[in-house]
Design a protein around this motif. Structure first.
Motif, short mmCIF file in Angstrom:
data_model
loop_
_atom_site.label_atom_id
_atom_site.label_comp_id
_atom_site.label_asym_id
_atom_site.label_seq_id
_atom_site.Cartn_x
_atom_site.Cartn_y
_atom_site.Cartn_z
N PRO A 49 30.11 40.65 35.86
CA PRO A 49 30.38 41.40 37.09
C PRO A 49 29.78 40.75 38.34
N ILE A 50 28.57 40.17 38.23
CA ILE A 50 27.95 39.58 39.43
C ILE A 50 28.82 38.45 39.98
N CYS A 51 29.22 37.55 39.08
CA CYS A 51 30.01 36.42 39.54
C CYS A 51 31.33 36.88 40.12
N ARG A 52 31.88 37.93 39.52
CA ARG A 52 33.15 38.41 40.06
C ARG A 52 32.93 39.05 41.43
N ALA A 53 31.82 39.75 41.60
CA ALA A 53 31.55 40.33 42.92
C ALA A 53 31.45 39.22 43.97
N LEU A 54 30.76 38.12 43.59
CA LEU A 54 30.64 36.99 44.53
C LEU A 54 32.02 36.40 44.83
N LEU A 55 32.78 36.22 43.76
CA LEU A 55 34.11 35.63 43.91
C LEU A 55 34.99 36.49 44.83
N TYR A 56 35.06 37.78 44.52
CA TYR A 56 35.99 38.62 45.28
C TYR A 56 35.52 38.84 46.70
N ALA A 57 34.21 38.84 46.90
CA ALA A 57 33.71 38.98 48.27
C ALA A 57 34.24 37.83 49.12
N ALA A 58 34.14 36.63 48.58
CA ALA A 58 34.58 35.45 49.34
C ALA A 58 36.10 35.43 49.48
N TRP A 59 36.75 35.74 48.38
CA TRP A 59 38.22 35.71 48.37
C TRP A 59 38.76 36.69 49.42
N ALA A 60 38.14 37.84 49.48
CA ALA A 60 38.67 38.87 50.35
C ALA A 60 38.23 38.72 51.79
N ASP A 61 37.09 38.06 52.04
CA ASP A 61 36.70 37.97 53.45
C ASP A 61 37.60 36.99 54.19
N GLY A 62 38.28 36.17 53.42
CA GLY A 62 39.28 35.31 54.03
C GLY A 62 38.71 34.08 54.72
N LEU A 63 37.41 33.94 54.76
CA LEU A 63 36.82 32.82 55.49
C LEU A 63 36.02 31.89 54.58
N THR A 64 35.47 32.45 53.52
CA THR A 64 34.58 31.68 52.66
C THR A 64 35.36 31.06 51.51
N ARG A 65 35.07 29.80 51.23
CA ARG A 65 35.71 29.16 50.08
C ARG A 65 34.80 29.26 48.86
#
Ligand code: SF4
Ligand SMILES: [Zn+2]
Lengths: 620, 369
Positions: free
Chosen positions: B266-282
């Protein structure tokens, strides 16, 4: 005042030009640049070749009946492909002559008798167009792996638009269509690997071209690899990625235009038959024009250029050409070009009767005459039309100015003067004020000056200086439409040359709108002098073939598709699943679906530098 | 400026107050983006062509960090969803076991599963066939993704594939002699490709928006000291965690996070989706192996993963000159708070505790979830 100022500028430019040339032309020419992409130094004007022009003249053509017999026998497996690649099966000589105020093509087959067709109804226009032809591009070199199609082999040039059919499937059912999988009974579709290989191969010989690639079909957006293909073409280095489309997918799926733009799609050729639902009726969707309009809005919003493409058939829709031009001018904020394609009788139309064919025959000269009439003489057919091949001059100049260390040559549209002609307009996107560019700019004079500049070849700085003088002495500011100034115009030209003059490109209220007439050949008008210098190579699993040789003539399309078809249409659908097909004169459901995935901001970016717009949409 | 590139404004956070752009009316309904899929649709507007995911891959120009844009993940997620539903006949509530490395493919498939109302069951590629077999019998999935033929063979040899499994997809290797139901990943995606039409894609987007945020979307297994526990994750829970990440690490245009040797927890997915959804972070996915060698070229603002791999990547970052002076945040996904001391860098690093990104899991009682 305006007139006096403009006259003074021209006079000053003329004096400077003449003074400079008095010295320049007395010194021996310097050697031309030899860019990395080219097989040799850029040729001087006296080294450039031209095909035989004028009339009467003799050329190599085909017997419309013999060639079909040979083609059918090859497909049936009764005869070998070498009939075309090694022997000259189906070929006859043709005479191009002037008779009764027309230019005709006449041929005689021992077995099938006489064939006559019309190439032009205005010999004066034909003469003007041939005179304005600039000359061929380089002869191709080390290209045997791609060009090996007997008499149909492409021998000159880097081409302007590489066409690739991604699939022959389509979501419409126009009648008759000789490409549509639903009607031909088999599916021909490229895999992603094949698409990549074709794109890689296309830059494997010299002159290495930076051209545009056009995905076609069928309906190219039906290919599951459409977006990946756009993206890969950009990766390979194609500067303009285009698609010939019916636009339905862009209308039906709000996100698609944005995703396509992100993937690299720059321009669509939008099949377009007229400006009302009625004039689109024969495509069997009752609200097709509404769908097209929706597609246009989404494409424009995503920053993709739109070129409507219309096939013009005499006595069928020839009266639409004027209104269509009007439509493009009125919507010049969304589109920068229109391509008229005088009918060529290919596919099932090859069976047309002589009488029908003569009635429906439409040529570039018809188009020029119709537009002159429609605009009340504002467009002057002898002053304003130039062969597509004259654009080559601007490419030579740009190539010359860019120097040696360039990876790709500019887009070079150096096709035969009989292949097509175009007309440039300047249009104010806001006020819709417009005028033919050649009303105030002497393009022929400028091209003459280009020859001097590139022949003497005095290095970048001096060439630029001369280019500026040449531009100035060929502009007549007093004849410009209200609101346009020589300064704005020069910026527009620089943009069209891809920033070759100043290194910058500018966006103006004014823009250049290209009105093209692309006349593809058919069995009756066929001329091998045209196909051998074709600028629209069709890239296939069997190499690159002239568009005309692919769709008509020897008919390489049928041969290639039969060699590489993937399945019978019925089986294909059974295995892969069905998709919607819009037919039966029903309206499409165009729910004003809101965009849930607005991937891009409305683009106010840069127009694609130096685009020479050719190509066609599905026009049958 | 390149053609096709657009200016990107920095969106405000948290997500609930992300402004709509003019003309985007209806892109977001009144409830705000409280599901991952809605969040991603929303974030998509800020991505530019090159962004989103980086993977160490071979392209025309040789090996390098290849960027994967939004449209590709979007189209692939649609494909995955369409194959699962229309070819394999998966229904809402069905489970899909993902025994594959955590990377772009994982993210794509999982998004596809969620978008049609399915539940994903992520399984670490490091887990033994025995352990996976136990889990398969408990969750009774409809579809099973496995890393390669060998793993599938091993699983089959111990009777580890329950009869609920309607299709098995191999991420790599040959499909032959695995029986009818094994499908290569390329063939799997290819199937979806021909289904990916305008009409189906639009329908898919409607379905995505209709899935309630509180329905469970993933079953999370944990093994600690030989003991197994199971929890269910909802999209709402994950969104909450992603928001926590973004409060700690606000989005930044061009910002990069490295997920190194990361597990699909879950932690890694939270990091992944946070970046994916903010639209700015790769997000750069760095699996254990050769890609680590090339991480020195990257300039992360966050580095996350198990301690041993993180340490290895840090050495690369240290060795690369351009990195000196840059500070970044580190998150050790396999260490409890207070155990970071063994990680040392020449650069100032701060630590993000996994407990700070808490993904709420609901208890799952009994054997049969
Ligand atoms: S496609 Fe035909 S008409 Fe066009 S350039 Fe080639 S030969 Fe000429
Ligand atoms: Zn004959």
């Amino acid at each position: 005042m305006r007139e006096a100022l403009s006259r003074a500028t021209r006079t000053a430019a003329n004096v400077a030009w003449n003074a400079f040339q008095a010295v320049n032309t007395r010194i021996p020419d310097s050697p031309s640049v030899h860019p990395d992409w080219a097989p040799g130094p850029l040729p001087k004007s006296y080294e450039r070749t031209k095909p035989p022009l004028g009339w009467p003249r003799e050329t190599d053509s085909l017997c419309p009946e013999c060639v079909i017999e040979v083609r059918d026998a090859i497909i049936a497996g009764e005869r070998d492909i070498s009939e075309f690649t090694e022997k000259k099966s189906g070929e006859v000589k043709a005479q191009i002559v002037e008779e009764d105020g027309k230019i005709l093509i006449k041929k005689h087959c021992e077995i099938h008798g006489e064939f006559v067709d019309t190439l032009s109804v205005d010999p004066k226009l034909s003469e003007v167009l041939e005179r304005r032809y600039f000359g061929r591009d380089f002869r191709t070199a080390e290209d045997e792996h791609l060009h090996h199609h007997g008499s149909s082999t492409i021998r000159y040039g880097r081409g302007a638009v590489l066409t690739i059919d991604l699939t022959n499937r389509c979501n419409m059912m126009c009648n008759p269509c000789f490409m549509d999988a639903n009607q031909v009974g088999y599916v021909h579709e490229l895999t992603l690997e094949e698409i990549k290989e074709i794109l890689d191969d296309s830059i494997s010989f010299k002159p290495r071209r930076q051209m545009s690639v056009q995905f076609s079909g069928g309906e190219p957006t039906m290919s599951p690899h459409f977006l990946e293909a756009c993206s890969y073409a950009k990766e390979v280095g194609y500067y303009s990625v285009q698609a010939a489309t019916n636009g339905l997918r862009f209308a039906l799926e709000p996100e698609f235009a944005y995703q396509a733009a992100e993937a690299g799609l720059n321009m669509v050729y939008l099949q377009f038959d007229g400006v009302t639902n009625e004039s689109n009726m024969h495509r069997h969707i009752s609200n097709l024009f509404d769908a097209k309009w929706m597609a246009i809005e989404r494409l424009a919003d995503a920053g993709i250029d739109i070129t409507p493409v219309t096939t013009v058939v005499n006595t069928v829709n020839d009266e639409q050409v004027g209104p269509l031009l009007e439509f493009v001018i009125q919507n010049s904020d969304k589109m920068g070009a229109i391509s008229f394609q005088p009918v060529s009788f290919t596919g099932r139309d090859e069976e047309i009767s002589d009488e029908e064919r003569h009635k429906q025959r439409y040529t570039i000269s018809h188009l020029a005459r119709d537009l002159q009439e429609y605009t009340g003489g504002k467009v002057d057919m002898y002053r304003d039309w130039y062969p597509l091949g004259s654009a080559g001059a601007y490419t030579w100049l740009a190539d010359h100015l860019r120097g040696t260390e360039v990876e790709f040559g500019g887009i070079s549209c150096s096709c035969h003067p009989n292949c097509g002609a175009s007309l440039m307009l300047v249009v104010n996107q806001h006020t819709k004020e417009w005028a033919p560019l050649t009303q105030f700019f002497d393009s022929e004079g400028f091209i003459h000056d280009i020859n001097v500049i590139t022949d003497t070849s005095r290095g970048k700085k001096l060439s630029l200086f001369q280019t500026m003088l040449a531009l100035m002495r060929n502009i007549d500011g007093s004849k410009m439409p209200e609101g346009l100034t020589p300064k704005i115009f020069l910026e527009m030209v620089n943009t069209k040359l891809g920033g070759a003059v100043t290194g910058e490109v500018n966006r103006q209220q004014w823009k250049i709108v290209w009105v093209g007439g692309m006349w593809f050949q058919d069995l009756w008008t066929y001329d091998f002098r045209r196909t051998e210098m074709c600028v629209i190579p069709y890239a296939t699993q069997e190499g690159e073939i002239s568009f005309c040789a692919y769709n008509t003539g020897a008919g390489w399309r049928n041969i290639v598709e039969n060699m590489h078809m993937v399945a019978e249409t019925r089986d294909w659908f059974k295995e892969k699943g069905r998709h919607e097909i819009y037919a039966g004169n029903r309206p499409m459901n165009l729910a004003p679906g809101t965009r849930s995935l607005p991937v891009m901001e409305k683009q106010k970016g840069i127009p694609h530098a130096g685009t020479v717009q050719l190509g066609r949409g599905c026009s049958h | 400026m390149m053609a096709n590139q657009r200016a990107v404004e920095k969106p405000a956070f948290p997500f609930g107050v992300l402004p709509d752009r003019p003309g985007d009316e209806g892109a977001q309904d009144d409830r705000g983006p409280d599901t991952i899929n809605r969040l991603l649709l929303h974030g998509a507007r800020y991505h530019d062509r090159e962004a989103l995911f980086l993977q160490w891959e071979q392209s025309r120009k040789g090996w390098g960090w290849q960027g994967h844009p939004d449209w590709r993940t979007d189209r692939n997620a649609i494909r995955a969803a369409l194959v699962l539903r229309q070819r394999i006949g998966m229904e809402a509530g069905d489970r899909v076991v993902l025994w594959i490395p955590f990377g772009m493919d994982f993210a794509t498939i999982e998004r596809g599963v969620w978008s049609i109302g399915g539940l994903s069951v992520p399984v670490s590629p490091r887990w033994s066939a025995d352990r996976v077999a136990t889990l398969l019998h408990e969750t009774r999935p409809a579809v099973l993704f496995v890393p390669a033929v060998d793993s599938l063979r091993e699983l089959k040899s111990i009777g580890g594939v329950p009869d609920s499994v309607r299709a098995t997809v191999l991420m790599a290797g040959e499909v032959e002699d695995q029986g009818e139901e094994a499908l290569g990943y390329d063939a799997f995606m290819d199937y979806g490709g021909v289904l990916d039409t305008a009409e189906r894609a639009s329908m898919w987007r409607t379905t995505v928006r209709s899935i309630p945020p509180n329905t469970p979307v993933a079953l999370e297994y944990r093994w600690e000291g030989g003991l197994k526990s199971l929890g269910a994750m909802s999209q709402a829970g994950l969104v909450e965690a992603a928001q926590a990440v973004l409060r700690l690490l606000p989005a930044e245009k061009g910002g990069l996070q490295i997920l190194a040797g990361a597990e699909p927890d879950p932690i890694c997915r939270a990091l992944l989706y946070a970046a994916w959804a903010d639209g700015l972070t790769r997000t750069a996915f760095v699996p254990p192996g050769p890609a680590i060698e090339h991480t020195g070229q990257l300039q992360p603002r966050l580095l996350a993963g198990p301690a041993d791999i993180v340490a290895e990547v840090m050495r690369k970052l240290d060795a690369a000159d351009q990195q000196s002076g840059l500070s970044y945040m580190v998150c050790l996904t396999d260490r409890p708070a207070g155990e970071e001391s063994r990680i040392a860098s020449r650069r100032p690093v701060s630590f993000l505790q996994s407990s700070q990104i808490d993904v709420p899991l609901r208890e799952f009682p009994g054997r049969e979830p």
